[in-house]
Motif scaffolding. Structure first.
Motif, short mmCIF file in Angstrom:
data_model
loop_
_atom_site.label_atom_id
_atom_site.label_comp_id
_atom_site.label_asym_id
_atom_site.label_seq_id
_atom_site.Cartn_x
_atom_site.Cartn_y
_atom_site.Cartn_z
N PRO A 138 0.83 -1.21 0.00
CA PRO A 138 0.00 0.00 0.00
C PRO A 138 0.86 1.25 0.00
N ILE A 139 0.35 2.29 -0.62
CA ILE A 139 1.15 3.50 -0.81
C ILE A 139 1.57 4.13 0.51
N ALA A 140 0.70 4.10 1.51
CA ALA A 140 1.09 4.64 2.81
C ALA A 140 2.28 3.89 3.39
N ASN A 141 2.26 2.56 3.23
CA ASN A 141 3.40 1.76 3.70
C ASN A 141 4.66 2.08 2.91
N VAL A 142 4.52 2.30 1.60
CA VAL A 142 5.67 2.67 0.77
C VAL A 142 6.30 3.94 1.30
N ALA A 143 5.46 4.92 1.62
CA ALA A 143 5.96 6.19 2.12
C ALA A 143 6.78 6.02 3.39
N PHE A 144 6.25 5.28 4.35
CA PHE A 144 6.92 5.14 5.62
C PHE A 144 8.13 4.20 5.53
#
Length: 273
Positions: free
Chosen positions: A221-227
Protein backbone atom coordinates in the motif's frame (compact mmCIF):
# COMPACT_ATOMS: atom_id res chain seq x y z
CA UNK A 1 14.11 12.43 -22.01
CA UNK A 2 12.12 15.68 -21.67
CA UNK A 3 14.90 17.40 -19.72
CA UNK A 4 18.01 16.83 -17.59
CA UNK A 5 17.40 14.72 -14.50
CA UNK A 6 19.28 13.32 -11.52
CA UNK A 7 19.07 10.25 -9.31
CA UNK A 8 21.13 8.79 -6.49
CA UNK A 9 22.41 5.60 -8.15
CA UNK A 10 25.42 4.84 -10.31
CA UNK A 11 24.19 4.51 -13.90
CA UNK A 12 25.70 2.01 -16.34
CA UNK A 13 24.98 2.31 -20.07
CA UNK A 14 26.18 -0.25 -22.60
CA UNK A 15 25.43 0.67 -26.22
CA UNK A 16 24.47 -2.48 -28.11
CA UNK A 17 24.29 -0.78 -31.52
CA UNK A 18 23.97 2.71 -32.95
CA UNK A 19 25.14 5.83 -31.15
CA UNK A 20 23.79 8.07 -28.39
CA UNK A 21 24.64 11.58 -27.28
CA UNK A 22 24.25 12.87 -23.73
CA UNK A 23 23.93 16.36 -22.38
CA UNK A 24 26.08 15.79 -19.30
CA UNK A 25 26.51 18.65 -16.87
CA UNK A 26 26.88 21.22 -19.64
CA UNK A 27 28.80 19.05 -22.13
CA UNK A 28 27.70 16.98 -25.11
CA UNK A 29 29.31 13.51 -24.99
CA UNK A 30 28.76 10.79 -27.60
CA UNK A 31 28.99 7.04 -26.96
CA UNK A 32 29.07 4.62 -29.88
CA UNK A 33 28.18 0.94 -30.28
CA UNK A 34 30.12 -1.51 -28.14
CA UNK A 35 31.09 1.07 -25.52
CA UNK A 36 30.41 0.98 -21.78
CA UNK A 37 30.08 4.13 -19.68
CA UNK A 38 29.10 4.79 -16.09
CA UNK A 39 28.52 7.91 -14.01
CA UNK A 40 26.94 9.12 -10.80
CA UNK A 41 23.30 9.92 -11.37
CA UNK A 42 23.56 13.02 -9.18
CA UNK A 43 25.28 14.74 -12.11
CA UNK A 44 22.54 16.35 -14.27
CA UNK A 45 22.24 14.35 -17.50
CA UNK A 46 19.97 13.77 -20.45
CA UNK A 47 20.01 11.71 -23.64
CA UNK A 48 19.57 14.35 -26.34
CA UNK A 49 20.18 12.39 -29.55
CA UNK A 50 19.96 8.79 -30.74
CA UNK A 51 21.00 7.52 -34.15
CA UNK A 52 18.40 5.24 -35.72
CA UNK A 53 18.38 2.47 -34.80
CA UNK A 54 20.11 2.59 -31.42
CA UNK A 55 19.70 0.04 -28.64
CA UNK A 56 21.37 0.21 -25.25
CA UNK A 57 21.12 -1.36 -21.80
CA UNK A 58 20.75 1.00 -18.84
CA UNK A 59 21.35 -0.38 -15.34
CA UNK A 60 21.20 1.41 -12.00
CA UNK A 61 23.47 0.33 -9.14
CA UNK A 62 22.89 1.58 -5.58
CA UNK A 63 25.53 3.95 -4.29
CA UNK A 64 26.07 1.64 -1.30
CA UNK A 65 27.46 -1.03 -3.65
CA UNK A 66 29.83 1.42 -5.29
CA UNK A 67 31.02 2.80 -1.96
CA UNK A 68 31.73 -0.72 -0.76
CA UNK A 69 34.79 -0.85 -3.02
CA UNK A 70 37.56 0.69 -0.89
CA UNK A 71 40.34 -0.18 -3.33
CA UNK A 72 38.94 2.12 -6.03
CA UNK A 73 39.83 5.43 -4.42
CA UNK A 74 41.01 7.25 -7.57
CA UNK A 75 38.16 5.75 -9.54
CA UNK A 76 35.57 6.85 -6.98
CA UNK A 77 37.12 10.29 -6.77
CA UNK A 78 36.74 10.71 -10.53
CA UNK A 79 33.08 9.68 -10.35
CA UNK A 80 32.40 12.07 -7.47
CA UNK A 81 34.04 14.85 -9.46
CA UNK A 82 31.44 14.35 -12.17
CA UNK A 83 33.31 12.08 -14.59
CA UNK A 84 31.65 10.06 -17.29
CA UNK A 85 33.78 6.93 -17.10
CA UNK A 86 34.35 4.91 -20.26
CA UNK A 87 35.82 1.39 -20.06
CA UNK A 88 38.90 0.99 -22.24
CA UNK A 89 38.75 -2.80 -22.33
CA UNK A 90 35.46 -4.20 -23.64
CA UNK A 91 34.99 -7.93 -23.26
CA UNK A 92 33.66 -10.10 -26.07
CA UNK A 93 30.86 -11.25 -23.77
CA UNK A 94 29.80 -7.77 -22.55
CA UNK A 95 27.13 -7.44 -25.25
CA UNK A 96 25.37 -10.62 -24.16
CA UNK A 97 25.92 -10.30 -20.43
CA UNK A 98 24.48 -6.79 -20.18
CA UNK A 99 21.36 -7.96 -21.98
CA UNK A 100 21.15 -10.92 -19.60
CA UNK A 101 21.56 -8.68 -16.55
CA UNK A 102 18.75 -6.45 -17.81
CA UNK A 103 16.42 -9.42 -18.35
CA UNK A 104 17.25 -10.93 -14.97
CA UNK A 105 16.60 -7.65 -13.16
CA UNK A 106 13.27 -7.29 -14.98
CA UNK A 107 12.31 -10.78 -13.76
CA UNK A 108 12.01 -9.36 -10.21
CA UNK A 109 13.65 -12.49 -8.81
CA UNK A 110 15.41 -11.30 -5.64
CA UNK A 111 17.98 -14.10 -5.75
CA UNK A 112 18.90 -13.19 -9.33
CA UNK A 113 19.04 -9.51 -8.38
CA UNK A 114 21.73 -10.27 -5.81
CA UNK A 115 23.69 -12.34 -8.33
CA UNK A 116 23.53 -9.48 -10.86
CA UNK A 117 24.66 -7.04 -8.18
CA UNK A 118 27.65 -9.24 -7.35
CA UNK A 119 28.55 -9.64 -11.02
CA UNK A 120 28.25 -5.91 -11.68
CA UNK A 121 30.51 -5.24 -8.70
CA UNK A 122 33.10 -7.58 -10.20
CA UNK A 123 32.74 -5.83 -13.57
CA UNK A 124 33.49 -2.49 -11.90
CA UNK A 125 36.61 -3.95 -10.31
CA UNK A 126 37.77 -5.18 -13.71
CA UNK A 127 37.05 -1.81 -15.26
CA UNK A 128 39.24 -0.08 -12.70
CA UNK A 129 42.01 -2.66 -13.12
CA UNK A 130 41.98 -2.78 -16.93
CA UNK A 131 41.69 0.92 -17.69
CA UNK A 132 39.22 3.74 -18.04
CA UNK A 133 39.07 7.36 -19.15
CA UNK A 134 36.92 10.37 -18.39
CA UNK A 135 35.06 11.29 -21.58
CA UNK A 136 34.91 14.91 -20.45
CA UNK A 137 38.69 15.09 -20.69
CA UNK A 138 39.30 13.35 -23.99
CA UNK A 139 41.72 15.61 -25.83
CA UNK A 140 42.17 17.78 -22.74
CA UNK A 141 44.84 17.87 -20.05
CA UNK A 142 43.97 15.86 -16.96
CA UNK A 143 43.19 18.01 -13.94
CA UNK A 144 45.36 17.33 -10.91
CA UNK A 145 43.59 17.71 -7.58
CA UNK A 146 45.15 19.77 -4.85
CA UNK A 147 45.45 18.14 -1.45
CA UNK A 148 42.67 20.26 -0.01
CA UNK A 149 40.34 19.33 -2.86
CA UNK A 150 41.04 15.65 -2.32
CA UNK A 151 40.31 15.97 1.37
CA UNK A 152 36.99 17.67 0.68
CA UNK A 153 36.07 14.95 -1.82
CA UNK A 154 36.71 12.32 0.86
CA UNK A 155 34.32 14.16 3.19
CA UNK A 156 31.68 14.42 0.46
CA UNK A 157 32.10 10.74 -0.38
CA UNK A 158 31.63 9.75 3.26
CA UNK A 159 28.56 11.97 3.57
CA UNK A 160 27.07 10.46 0.41
CA UNK A 161 27.70 7.00 1.81
CA UNK A 162 26.06 7.92 5.13
CA UNK A 163 23.01 9.23 3.26
CA UNK A 164 22.85 6.11 1.08
CA UNK A 165 22.99 3.80 4.09
CA UNK A 166 20.75 5.78 6.47
CA UNK A 167 18.25 7.77 4.40
CA UNK A 168 15.41 5.46 5.36
CA UNK A 169 15.91 6.46 8.99
CA UNK A 170 14.95 9.82 10.56
CA UNK A 171 18.26 11.49 9.72
CA UNK A 172 18.85 15.23 9.38
CA UNK A 173 21.54 17.46 7.91
CA UNK A 174 23.10 17.61 11.37
CA UNK A 175 23.41 13.82 11.50
CA UNK A 176 25.15 13.80 8.11
CA UNK A 177 27.61 16.53 9.13
CA UNK A 178 28.30 14.78 12.43
CA UNK A 179 29.11 11.53 10.58
CA UNK A 180 32.26 13.21 9.17
CA UNK A 181 32.98 15.43 12.21
CA UNK A 182 32.33 18.67 10.35
CA UNK A 183 30.46 21.81 11.30
CA UNK A 184 26.99 21.70 9.76
CA UNK A 185 27.40 24.86 7.69
CA UNK A 186 30.76 23.77 6.29
CA UNK A 187 29.43 20.28 5.52
CA UNK A 188 26.47 21.78 3.65
CA UNK A 189 28.74 24.11 1.67
CA UNK A 190 31.23 21.52 0.41
CA UNK A 191 28.50 18.98 -0.30
CA UNK A 192 26.43 21.40 -2.37
CA UNK A 193 29.55 22.55 -4.24
CA UNK A 194 30.56 18.98 -5.13
CA UNK A 195 27.16 17.40 -5.81
CA UNK A 196 24.98 20.30 -6.91
CA UNK A 197 22.27 19.38 -4.41
CA UNK A 198 21.84 20.19 -0.75
CA UNK A 199 22.27 17.42 1.79
CA UNK A 200 18.55 17.48 2.49
CA UNK A 201 17.73 17.22 -1.22
CA UNK A 202 19.99 14.18 -1.47
CA UNK A 203 18.24 12.53 1.49
CA UNK A 204 14.86 13.10 -0.14
CA UNK A 205 16.12 11.78 -3.50
CA UNK A 206 17.41 8.61 -1.87
CA UNK A 207 14.03 8.08 -0.22
CA UNK A 208 12.19 8.72 -3.48
CA UNK A 209 14.38 6.23 -5.34
CA UNK A 210 13.48 3.63 -2.70
CA UNK A 211 9.79 4.51 -2.96
CA UNK A 212 9.89 4.21 -6.74
CA UNK A 213 11.47 0.75 -6.48
CA UNK A 214 8.81 -0.39 -3.98
CA UNK A 215 6.01 0.89 -6.22
CA UNK A 216 7.46 -1.00 -9.17
CA UNK A 217 8.43 -4.26 -7.46
CA UNK A 218 5.74 -4.73 -4.79
CA UNK A 219 2.00 -4.40 -4.17
CA UNK A 220 2.66 -2.62 -0.88
CA UNK A 221 0.00 0.00 0.00
CA UNK A 222 1.15 3.50 -0.81
CA UNK A 223 1.09 4.64 2.81
CA UNK A 224 3.40 1.76 3.70
CA UNK A 225 5.67 2.67 0.77
CA UNK A 226 5.96 6.19 2.12
CA UNK A 227 6.92 5.14 5.62
CA UNK A 228 9.18 2.27 4.48
CA UNK A 229 11.04 4.83 2.33
CA UNK A 230 11.78 7.06 5.29
CA UNK A 231 9.07 9.70 4.96
CA UNK A 232 7.54 10.65 8.29
CA UNK A 233 4.62 12.44 6.66
CA UNK A 234 2.31 11.03 4.00
CA UNK A 235 1.51 14.51 2.68
CA UNK A 236 5.24 15.29 2.35
CA UNK A 237 5.72 12.03 0.45
CA UNK A 238 2.94 12.85 -2.02
CA UNK A 239 4.31 16.35 -2.53
CA UNK A 240 7.92 15.21 -3.06
CA UNK A 241 6.92 12.32 -5.32
CA UNK A 242 4.78 14.48 -7.60
CA UNK A 243 7.52 17.09 -7.81
CA UNK A 244 10.14 14.48 -8.77
CA UNK A 245 8.16 12.16 -11.06
CA UNK A 246 5.38 14.40 -12.34
CA UNK A 247 2.50 12.28 -11.02
CA UNK A 248 1.06 10.93 -7.80
CA UNK A 249 2.29 7.51 -6.57
CA UNK A 250 -0.98 5.74 -7.38
CA UNK A 251 -1.05 7.09 -10.93
CA UNK A 252 2.62 6.19 -11.36
CA UNK A 253 1.94 2.57 -10.33
CA UNK A 254 -1.15 2.29 -12.56
CA UNK A 255 0.79 3.63 -15.56
CA UNK A 256 3.53 1.04 -15.02
CA UNK A 257 0.98 -1.76 -14.65
CA UNK A 258 -0.71 -0.72 -17.89
CA UNK A 259 2.61 -0.57 -19.72
CA UNK A 260 3.51 -4.03 -18.38
CA UNK A 261 0.20 -5.46 -19.63
CA UNK A 262 0.80 -3.97 -23.08
CA UNK A 263 4.27 -5.53 -23.20
CA UNK A 264 2.88 -8.92 -22.14
CA UNK A 265 0.15 -8.66 -24.80
CA UNK A 266 2.75 -7.81 -27.42
CA UNK A 267 4.86 -10.82 -26.40
CA UNK A 268 1.80 -13.07 -26.56
CA UNK A 269 0.88 -11.83 -30.03
CA UNK A 270 4.48 -12.22 -31.19
CA UNK A 271 4.68 -15.79 -29.89
CA UNK A 272 1.61 -16.77 -31.95
CA UNK A 273 3.09 -15.45 -35.21
Amino acid sequence: MPGPHMHSQIEFNFVLDGRMTYWFDGRELTVSAGRLVLFWGMIPHQVIELDEPTHFVCLYVPMSVFLGLPSLSSFREAVFRGAMIEALDIKSYDHDIFRRWRDELLSRDTALEQIVRDELTARVRRLDREGWRDLRQVGEAMNVAHHGDGERIVHVERMARFISENALEAITVEHVARSVNLHTNYAMTIYKRAVGLTINQSIVRQRLDTAQSLLIATDMPIANVAFESGFGSLSRFYEAFAQRFGSQPGAFRRRLAQASRQIDTGRSNFSRK
